[in-house]
Design a protein around this motif. Structure first.
Motif, mmCIF file in Angstrom:
data_model
loop_
_atom_site.group_PDB
_atom_site.id
_atom_site.type_symbol
_atom_site.label_atom_id
_atom_site.label_comp_id
_atom_site.label_asym_id
_atom_site.label_seq_id
_atom_site.Cartn_x
_atom_site.Cartn_y
_atom_site.Cartn_z
ATOM 1 N N PHE A 53 -0.825 12.717 11.745
ATOM 2 C CA PHE A 53 -0.300 11.352 11.790
ATOM 3 C C PHE A 53 1.095 11.342 12.414
ATOM 4 O O PHE A 53 1.398 10.508 13.276
ATOM 5 C CB PHE A 53 -0.259 10.770 10.372
ATOM 6 C CG PHE A 53 0.138 9.322 10.315
ATOM 7 C CD1 PHE A 53 -0.831 8.327 10.387
ATOM 8 C CD2 PHE A 53 1.465 8.944 10.194
ATOM 9 C CE1 PHE A 53 -0.475 6.996 10.345
ATOM 10 C CE2 PHE A 53 1.830 7.610 10.148
ATOM 11 C CZ PHE A 53 0.854 6.627 10.220
ATOM 12 N N ARG A 54 1.941 12.279 11.987
ATOM 13 C CA ARG A 54 3.303 12.349 12.514
ATOM 14 C C ARG A 54 3.291 12.582 14.027
ATOM 15 O O ARG A 54 4.058 11.945 14.768
ATOM 16 C CB ARG A 54 4.068 13.475 11.810
ATOM 17 C CG ARG A 54 5.499 13.673 12.309
ATOM 18 C CD ARG A 54 6.134 14.902 11.678
ATOM 19 N NE ARG A 54 5.461 16.134 12.072
ATOM 20 C CZ ARG A 54 5.678 16.766 13.218
ATOM 21 N NH1 ARG A 54 6.531 16.255 14.116
ATOM 22 N NH2 ARG A 54 5.050 17.890 13.487
ATOM 23 N N PHE A 56 0.840 11.949 16.332
ATOM 24 C CA PHE A 56 0.359 10.814 17.110
ATOM 25 C C PHE A 56 1.346 9.651 17.053
ATOM 26 O O PHE A 56 1.513 8.926 18.043
ATOM 27 C CB PHE A 56 -1.017 10.371 16.613
ATOM 28 C CG PHE A 56 -2.122 11.302 17.029
ATOM 29 C CD1 PHE A 56 -2.378 11.544 18.365
ATOM 30 C CD2 PHE A 56 -2.895 11.956 16.081
ATOM 31 C CE1 PHE A 56 -3.388 12.409 18.763
ATOM 32 C CE2 PHE A 56 -3.915 12.820 16.462
ATOM 33 C CZ PHE A 56 -4.151 13.053 17.802
ATOM 34 N N HIS A 57 2.003 9.472 15.909
ATOM 35 C CA HIS A 57 3.016 8.423 15.797
ATOM 36 C C HIS A 57 4.171 8.701 16.758
ATOM 37 O O HIS A 57 4.672 7.784 17.423
ATOM 38 C CB HIS A 57 3.519 8.336 14.360
ATOM 39 C CG HIS A 57 4.530 7.256 14.145
ATOM 40 N ND1 HIS A 57 4.192 5.918 14.034
ATOM 41 C CD2 HIS A 57 5.887 7.319 14.033
ATOM 42 C CE1 HIS A 57 5.286 5.207 13.864
ATOM 43 N NE2 HIS A 57 6.324 6.024 13.857
ATOM 44 N N LYS A 60 3.051 8.096 20.341
ATOM 45 C CA LYS A 60 2.984 6.651 20.582
ATOM 46 C C LYS A 60 4.374 6.093 20.883
ATOM 47 O O LYS A 60 4.562 5.351 21.858
ATOM 48 C CB LYS A 60 2.397 5.944 19.360
ATOM 49 C CG LYS A 60 2.294 4.428 19.515
ATOM 50 C CD LYS A 60 1.762 3.764 18.262
ATOM 51 C CE LYS A 60 2.803 3.732 17.165
ATOM 52 N NZ LYS A 60 2.363 2.913 16.004
ATOM 53 N N HIS A 76 -1.956 5.142 19.326
ATOM 54 C CA HIS A 76 -1.958 4.130 18.262
ATOM 55 C C HIS A 76 -3.307 4.073 17.560
ATOM 56 O O HIS A 76 -3.376 4.004 16.322
ATOM 57 C CB HIS A 76 -1.628 2.755 18.860
ATOM 58 C CG HIS A 76 -1.844 1.623 17.907
ATOM 59 N ND1 HIS A 76 -0.956 1.316 16.902
ATOM 60 C CD2 HIS A 76 -2.862 0.734 17.795
ATOM 61 C CE1 HIS A 76 -1.416 0.285 16.214
ATOM 62 N NE2 HIS A 76 -2.570 -0.086 16.731
ATOM 63 N N GLU A 79 -3.772 7.143 15.443
ATOM 64 C CA GLU A 79 -2.929 6.994 14.257
ATOM 65 C C GLU A 79 -3.594 6.067 13.237
ATOM 66 O O GLU A 79 -3.552 6.324 12.025
ATOM 67 C CB GLU A 79 -1.566 6.444 14.690
ATOM 68 C CG GLU A 79 -0.574 6.225 13.584
ATOM 69 C CD GLU A 79 0.665 5.502 14.079
ATOM 70 O OE1 GLU A 79 1.722 5.703 13.478
ATOM 71 O OE2 GLU A 79 0.569 4.722 15.054
ATOM 72 N N ARG A 83 -4.622 6.966 9.433
ATOM 73 C CA ARG A 83 -4.027 6.218 8.314
ATOM 74 C C ARG A 83 -5.076 5.895 7.257
ATOM 75 O O ARG A 83 -4.826 6.060 6.058
ATOM 76 C CB ARG A 83 -3.375 4.936 8.812
ATOM 77 C CG ARG A 83 -2.732 4.111 7.676
ATOM 78 C CD ARG A 83 -2.119 2.825 8.171
ATOM 79 N NE ARG A 83 -0.940 3.072 8.996
ATOM 80 C CZ ARG A 83 -0.893 2.876 10.309
ATOM 81 N NH1 ARG A 83 -1.977 2.450 10.959
ATOM 82 N NH2 ARG A 83 0.205 3.115 10.977
#
Length: 264
Positions: A53-54, A56-57, A60, A76, A79, A83
């Motif tokens: 997650f970190r 891809f965030h 983005k 996005h 992510e 999530r």
């Protein structure tokens, strides 16, 4: 005339972007190998999810800063899937894992194409695949085809830009781009539309969403001083638009069509 110093600065900034993305993608590739063992399990080891997650965030955000729209949109969607996995709304399925693998490969290709200035891959199918494995509350109770009005989830910075545009008396337009394979083959993708709209005004918001039937659409909000858009809808393949009106303490609304003129 362009400023060589500014060009060199932006070139250095892009090199930093490519280097940081490669670092994040290396972590993604490693963590995806770990994630595979959790397919169809009732829970997932959270450290891998958090790392993915970190990454891809971060990709983005970095892509948004340098204007690599396709990478921003794809990261996005990746992510968003991570999530709902992290929040334990769903379990990791084979279909979802395959979408993460394919999405990562395409994300690498998008970033590489930006570096080599070559045509990027079409991300429409993979965004559809990712959206298909995300709980579809945004698909419920919607009639077929394009749904308007829609509630657009703007970030705080985008909300601020929107309010500034309103305060300065600018006109706001909501564009919807509906990509297809045929359009992609003609070189018409969301990034093409994005670049074209930026010649008409200030682009505040760009984000994908789904219509019923898992069809991907892209919403774009444009602020401009012009009261009319100098385009003909029939000439802009896959693109429609209408005025956008933000009302206080309510979802974005659209003004009713103007009343016909009174007879003479």
């Amino acid at each position: 005339m362009s400023n060589p110093t500014e060009n060199n600065f932006f070139g250095d900034f892009l090199e930093d972007y490519f280097a940081e993305c490669e670092e994040h993608l290396a972590v993604v590739r490693r963590e995806l190998l770990t994630l595979e063992s959790w397919i169809d399990k009732s829970h997932i080891e959270r450290s891998s999810l958090n790392e993915l997650f970190r990454c891809f965030h971060s990709i983005k955000g970095l892509s948004g800063m340098v204007g690599v729209g396709l990478a921003e949109e794809l990261a996005h969607e990746m992510e968003s899937y991570l999530r709902v996995l992290r929040d334990q709304q769903i379990v990791l399925s084979t279909q979802g894992f395959d979408a993460l693998i394919t999405g990562t490969k395409l994300l690498e290709q998008v970033i590489s194409s930006q570096r080599t200035q070559t045509p990027p891959p079409d991300i429409t199918d993979i965004i559809n695949q990712l959206a298909a494995v995300i709980p579809g509350e945004h698909l419920e109770n919607q009639p077929p085809g394009l749904v308007t009005p829609v509630e657009l989830k703007l970030k705080p910075q985008e909300e601020n830009e929107l309010n500034e545009a309103i305060n300065h008396g600018e006109n706001l337009w909501h564009f919807v781009f509906s990509p297809t394979t045929q359009l992609s083959e003609q070189g018409i993708r969301v990034n093409t539309i994005r670049e074209h709209l930026q010649t008409l005004g200030r682009l505040i918001y760009v984000a994908p969403r789904m219509s019923q039937g898992n069809k991907i659409l892209f919403d774009l909000i444009l602020a401009t001083s012009s009261s009319e858009i100098p385009l003909q809808e029939t000439d802009q393949y896959g693109l429609t638009w209408q005025p956008y009106l933000k009302t206080t303490n309510s979802p974005p609304a659209y003004p009713a069509p103007p009343a016909p003129p009174a007879p003479p």
